[in-house]
Design an enzyme around this catalytic site. Structure first.
Site, short mmCIF file in Angstrom:
data_model
loop_
_atom_site.label_atom_id
_atom_site.label_comp_id
_atom_site.label_asym_id
_atom_site.label_seq_id
_atom_site.Cartn_x
_atom_site.Cartn_y
_atom_site.Cartn_z
CE LYS A 1 4.06 6.81 7.17
NZ LYS A 1 4.88 6.30 6.04
CB SER B 1 2.56 6.54 2.95
OG SER B 1 3.72 6.05 3.60
CB SER C 1 6.56 6.44 2.29
OG SER C 1 5.53 5.89 1.53
N1 GLN Z 1 4.00 4.44 -2.84
C1 GLN Z 1 4.51 3.17 -2.41
C2 GLN Z 1 3.38 2.27 -2.03
O1 GLN Z 1 2.27 2.68 -2.03
C3 GLN Z 1 5.50 3.36 -1.30
C4 GLN Z 1 4.87 3.53 0.03
C5 GLN Z 1 5.86 3.63 1.16
O2 GLN Z 1 7.05 3.86 0.96
N2 GLN Z 1 5.38 3.38 2.35
O3 GLN Z 1 3.60 1.12 -1.73
#
Ligand code: GLN
Length: 484
Positions: A84, A160, A184
């Site tokens: 990532k 994400s 994510s």
């Molecule tokens: N969807 C969640 C957010 O937008 C989790 C994102 C993540 O785990 N990085 O904060």
């Protein structure tokens, strides 16, 4: 390179990714070489990834140089692992999906996970798209490009870590690392039909992961199989003096009990995770997966996690609060984008941030600054921390009676790209089943459990989530293997 087709999941793409375990055998037998594996992946990227958009960049030459020295006797010897784009690799870009870092930032050091992957013989290869600074659940918040779900290119891959999931699902990566702050890793794994593991808080070093919400962030693997997830976790887990929140607890052998099955284990099914709002297709697939675990000898125990309903609200106070602090380092002086012709130093900060950050990141910074501000701190941040404690206690109570908890990962399969535009709350609410694990610091894994139709789409992957007690990854993987 021989291939493994992911059975019923294939439609548009061929989904031909070899597992790490199979690739290791093939490398050991001399059927292929680390260089050939890399060249095969690199050859696939222009054709396949032109439709998917998982990769932001890749450096074949650098990877081939490492491949030439690969030690095949090591646990991940010669295996390429995608990253990532918020995990630092010396000399490589690390954009975090943001314009802020896309222009000119190159990592000055290796993240600890990268150092550990290399020590296990793996070759870091490829930088994968993500929501900007990991804020989002769709990868639509990337300022750099769109990533599409390999099972239906009109749909999100989740997020994400959308690029990390979509690359594995479309066969342009063998395995990848993502980061999980509120789901994510698990949610994109579920949406793309791959395995995604979020380790316990403190199990894997966060040193070199660009921080979103430091008390919630963990790095973990996205793979085609549960065994591969165990192999990668084995390599990256452990104490790191550079991350004081990583715990000095011995790393067990995650493969030792992998095939021990679920006979005699108690699996908790939380009523709060099967209520209104869950898509009937998802519900039926997860229930069927639970029945199959019961048929293998697991005892299914109805449980309650009573504070689940407050998790999204608490998370969307705590995570933005921490983000507003973490992202204050992006000021136009030290990292990335700097505005041209500022009138003074304050103007430089303001314009650099205005120009460099996307709207979701700005929303989180504003939210976070507000909930931390004097006069509101107790009402929002202080309150959210109390809720966090209650959620952690819910799990502690539950794990006195059960070995693991099983649930859906997300209320629906992958939605269409653009479907939540202008309504971020819709996406926030869909994090309901993944967020609590981060608030409580416990490990969670998503394992594919079938496909269903949703919102005009067909054969969309769905994952079952398995949660375990803090540092209970070994048993978690054992249950995941049985569910696979
Ligand atoms: N969807 C969640 C957010 O937008 C989790 C994102 C993540 O785990 N990085 O904060």
């Amino acid at each position: 390179m021989t291939s493994r087709t992911q059975g019923e999941l294939s439609n548009e793409y061929e989904f031909q990714t070899m597992s790490i375990a199979a690739l290791r055998k093939s490398l050991a037998a001399g059927e292929t070489t680390p260089a050939r594996v890399l060249e095969d992946l690199a050859a696939k990227i222009p054709e396949t990834d032109a439709h998917i958009g998982a990769y932001l960049s890749h450096d074949l030459e650098a990877a081939l140089a490492e491949a030439a020295a690969a030690d095949l006797s090591l646990p991940l010897g010669g295996i390429p692992i995608g990253l990532k784009d918020n995990i630092n690799v010396l000399g490589q870009p690390c954009t975090c999906g943001s314009k802020f870092l896309a222009e000119n930032y190159k990592s000055p050091y290796d993240a600890t996970v990268v150092r550990k992957l290399r020590a296990a013989g793996a070759i870091p290869f490829g930088r994968l798209n993500q929501d900007e600074f990991a804020m989002g659940s769709s990868t639509e918040n990337s300022a750099l490009q769109v990533t599409r779900n390999p099972h239906d290119p009109e749909r999100i891959p989740g997020g994400s870590s959308g690029g990390s999931a979509a690359s594995v699902a479309s066969g342009t990566a063998i395995a990848t690392l993502g980061s999980d702050t509120g789901g994510s890793i698990r949610q994109p794994a579920s949406h793309c039909g791959v395995v995604g593991l979020k380790p316990s808080y403190g199990r894997v070093s966060r040193y070199g992961l660009v921080a979103f919400a430091s008390s919630l962030d963990q790095i973990g693997p996205l793979t085609t199989t549960v065994e591969d997830a165990a192999l990668v976790l084995q390599a990256i887990a452990g104490h790191d003096p550079n991350d004081t929140t990583s715990l000095d607890v011995p790393v067990p052998d995650y493969l030792a009990g992998l095939h021990d099955g679920v006979a005699g284990l108690k699996l908790g099914v939380p009523s709060e995770y099967f209520g209104d709002g869950i898509d009937p297709g998802v519900r039926s697939l997860v229930e069927t997966a639970i029945q199959k675990l019961a048929a293998q000898g697991a005892e299914i125990v109805p449980i309650s996690l009573p504070h689940t309903q407050y998790a999204v609200a608490a998370y969307y106070v705590i995570a933005p609060a921490e983000a507003s602090s973490n992202l204050s380092r992006f000021d136009g002086i030290r990292y990335g984008h700097r505005t041209s012709n500022p009138s003074d130093i304050l103007d430089l900060y303001r314009k650099s941030r205005e120009e460099g950050f996307g709207s979701e990141v700005k929303r989180r910074i504003i939210l976070g600054t507000y909930v931390l501000s004097s006069g509101y701190y107790e009402a929002y941040y202080g309150h959210a921390q109390k809720v966090r404690t209650l959620i952690r206690k819910d799990f502690e109570t539950a794990f006195q009676n059960v070995d693991a908890i099983v649930s859906p990962v997300a209320p629906t399969p992958a939605r269409k790209i653009g479907a939540c535009e202008g309504d971020p709350l819709l996406d926030y609410l869909s994090d309901i089943f993944t967020i609590s694990a981060n608030l409580a610091g416990i490990p969670g894994i998503s394992v594919p459990c079938g496909t269903c139709d949703f919102d005009g789409g067909s054969k969309l992957p769905v994952g079952i989530q398995i949660l375990g007690p803090h540092f209970g990854e070994a048993k978690l993987l054992q249950v995941a293997k049985a569910a696979e």
